[in-house]
Scaffold this active site. Structure first.
Site, PDB file in Angstrom:
ATOM      1  N   SER A 164      37.684 -82.929  21.390  1.00  0.00           N
ATOM      2  CA  SER A 164      37.077 -82.912  22.763  1.00  0.00           C
ATOM      3  C   SER A 164      37.694 -83.480  23.991  1.00  0.00           C
ATOM      4  O   SER A 164      38.965 -83.113  23.962  1.00  0.00           O
ATOM      5  CB  SER A 164      35.705 -83.223  22.860  1.00  0.00           C
ATOM      6  OG  SER A 164      34.782 -82.932  23.965  1.00  0.00           O
ATOM      7  N   ASP A 176      33.231 -76.799  21.111  1.00  0.00           N
ATOM      8  CA  ASP A 176      33.729 -78.076  20.969  1.00  0.00           C
ATOM      9  C   ASP A 176      33.783 -78.741  19.574  1.00  0.00           C
ATOM     10  O   ASP A 176      33.111 -78.399  18.796  1.00  0.00           O
ATOM     11  CB  ASP A 176      32.811 -79.127  21.838  1.00  0.00           C
ATOM     12  CG  ASP A 176      33.235 -80.477  22.107  1.00  0.00           C
ATOM     13  OD1 ASP A 176      33.340 -81.080  21.430  1.00  0.00           O
ATOM     14  OD2 ASP A 176      33.714 -80.359  23.205  1.00  0.00           O
TER      15      ASP A 176
END
Length: 626
Positions: free
Chosen positions: A57, A384
């Site tokens: 991320s 993600d």
């Protein structure tokens, strides 16, 4: 810190003096908490040669930026790259003349059809308290969805028009509640209609509604140019993993030899993404050759130069040709060395709902239409990396490490240490084991307790493996923890400049603590943290090896008909994974015999290598590579 080099014959040479210090760094995801990382990396770079970067991320953004900066330094194309990186938090916190929001916030630009729900999200982020957040959301819903609010208010207005006294009061209340319900319904209908069209994200990373102020680049465009700038790469062609691995920038028209998977890497980079409908994480760059894309999908999410690169460097694939139709052409992703870093970063940071997922395609061989020749592609949404692995501290690990791999954990403040923003266990603490804080769950009546319970379930599903590694010997002693409050980092996209500066400086403090303990020694306890870490690793390894050798010896001894030697040497043509040629089978059996001999030479009853070994005990198991 002493390092050792291995001679060509496999022996260990004498310790070399003045060998440059090297390290790796792996960074946890945390959305805007990532402003901690630039100064952490730049501070480490003053003492260490940074060899490998990993993250998930926002940690993936920091990892890519660090790798690009190291490449700029190695090649000499940008010798001031880490100075540039050090200044990034200030740039992100600056509010341009004529703008009302920071650069960081304005990187997130919703597409026009989703601007109204994004405005509601912004109102929630800017609230100072839970009550204030509810009020801000309610007011913004009414402002952004006035037609739906008016429709919802109509029944109450009718009651107000024809009622008197208390009935009129009831009508006003009824109208107000109805307006809010109508606005909520309007927002839900907008999201249900528009989110799937935008790959389930309010923002896709490309230009959208940037808000008031001068022109502002969108997240993906800005990041593409920023990474190229750090690396000293001119032009629009994207930075690739192969350039990092070889420590060399490509020149236009140059014949390029893509490095192999086993070639030494000058700078390494790895990150995680999540294939949602495949239900699993993937390490980036992709190691599988069975992922495909279309130009149209990529043009929505990446600059034209990046899309052109993907198409021009697509791996030759008969499968892609078979999938392609008259108006829709499929391409196989480039080989890992040619894979653009910006695409990998975008895959890893696709925070659900805030940022669009990235669509690629696979061939589902379980479908009858794909038996034999692939004819149908299944779209896979990559989101993600933190969904599955928010802190991949295992990146770059070796059984016996010759340089530290630092981990950076982001977490909330401990209630009894609210002024301790940066913490790392001293060597002495590590010998005694480390406890982890267990936050209490509220059982008070109300929605808040239920939300906390559900949140704990989701957090456990996401982070259980990371949490176990945080206390594992060989991991806990090289992980530094940086704390922040609810008003800092996370989804606080519009943090004031002072808050960003505080977080950025805590990253520099964390780096200094790592340097003090691992490079200088004595700062975090005695013995030196690096020496202590290596002792932990060799003790853990030998304990694991002894257990595994005894298990192998038992398996060899108990297998009778056929024996393991016969299984290995089985020449049957239909045997799966047969040892071929015959000499390979002989070598395999020689190795099994040697493992059995080792187990009998060092039995745990006589040589208890696990006695006094670090706790909790790890386990050695076969698992698929992520």
């Amino acid at each position: 810190m002493n390092t050792e080099s291995t001679t060509s014959s496999g022996g260990v040479a004498a310790n070399q003096a003045k060998v440059p210090l090297e390290c790796d760094v792996v960074m946890k995801g945390g959305i805007t908490s990532g402003v901690i990382y630039p100064r952490l990396i730049s501070t480490l770079s003053r003492v260490y040669k940074l060899r490998s970067f990993g993250g998930t991320s926002v940690g993936a953004i920091a990892a890519a930026a660090g790798a690009a900066a190291q490449l700029g330094r190695v090649t000499g194309a940008n010798p001031d790259s880490f100075t540039t990186l050090d200044k990034l938090p200030k740039e992100l916190g600056d509010v341009a003349v004529g703008a009302t929001d920071s650069m960081l916030f304005r990187l997130f630009q919703p597409q026009k059809a989703l601007a109204r729900p994004f405005a509601v999200l912004k109102a929630a982020l800017n609230a100072k308290s839970a009550v204030g957040r509810v009020k801000a959301i309610a007011l913004k819903l009414l402002v952004e969805f006035p037609v739906a609010a008016l429709i919802g208010a109509v029944p109450g207005l009718v009651v107000f028009a024809y009622a008197v006294s208390l009935g009129a009061v009831f009508g006003v209340v009824f109208a107000a509640v109805g307006a809010l319900v109508g606005a909520v319904v309007g927002a839900v209908l907008c999201l249900s209609r528009e989110l799937p069209k935008n790959e389930f994200g309010l923002c896709d990373g490309m230009p959208g509604i940037a808000g008031k102020g001068p022109a502002q680049g969108s997240l993906t465009l800005w990041l593409h140019h920023y990474l190229n700038g750090l690396a000293g790469k001119t032009g629009e062609e994207p930075l690739t993993f192969g350039e990092l691995w070889t420590g060399k920038l490509r020149s236009g028209g140059e014949e390029w030899r893509s490095p192999g998977s086993t070639d030494p890497r000058v700078v390494d980079l790895a990150m995680i993404t999540t294939g949602l409908n495949l239900g699993r994480p993937f390490r980036l760059p992709f190691e599988t050759q069975e992922i495909y894309f279309t130009r149209g999908d990529m043009e929505k999410l990446f600059p034209a130069s990046v899309v052109s690169w993907l198409v021009e460097h697509a791996r030759p694939s008969d499968t892609a040709k078979g999938l392609s139709k008259e108006r829709l052409q499929f391409y196989a992703l480039p080989v890992p060395a040619d894979f653009p870093v910006i695409v990998a970063v975008r895959l890893s940071l696709s925070f659900p709902i805030l940022l669009s997922a990235v669509p690629f395609y696979i061939v589902d061989r379980t479908l009858s239409k794909n038996h034999g020749k692939a004819t149908v592609a299944t779209k896979v949404f990559f989101s993600d990396g933190g969904i599955c692995s928010n802190f991949p501290i295992q990146f770059f690990d070796a059984a016996l490490p010759t340089r530290p791999t630092f981990g950076v954990d982001l977490r909330a403040f401990h209630p009894e240490h609210m002024n301790e923003r940066v913490w790392m266990p001293a060597s002495g603490d590590n010998r005694g084991g480390i406890e982890t804080y267990c936050p209490p769950l509220s059982t008070a009546a109300g929605v808040g307790s239920i939300a906390g319970f559900v949140g704990a379930i989701v957090s456990t599903m996401q982070n259980w493996q990371d949490q176990m590694q945080l206390i594992l010997p060989g991991f806990r002693d090289r992980i530094i923890h940086v704390s922040h409050s609810d008003q800092e980092g996370g989804l606080n996209l519009n943090m004031p400049p002072g808050t960003i500066t505080t977080l950025a400086n805590s990253g520099a403090d964390a780096a200094r603590d790592l340097i003090t303990g691992f490079a200088e020694g004595g700062g975090l306890g005695t013995p030196n943290a690096w020496d202590n870490h290596q002792r932990i690793r060799v003790r853990t390894l030998l304990c694991l090896v002894q257990h595994q050798l005894e298990s192998i010896a038992k398996g060899l001894d108990r297998q009778r008909d056929p024996t393991w030697a016969e299984i290995v040497a089985n020449p049957a043509p239909r045997s799966s994974y047969a040892f071929q040629p015959k000499e390979l089978a002989t070598t395999a059996n020689d190795l099994l015999a040697e493992l059995e001999r080792l187990a009998k030479s060092f039995p745990s009853a006589t040589y208890p290598l696990c006695a006094g070994a670090p706790k909790p005990s790890p386990e050695l198991k076969v698992a698929p590579r992520m």
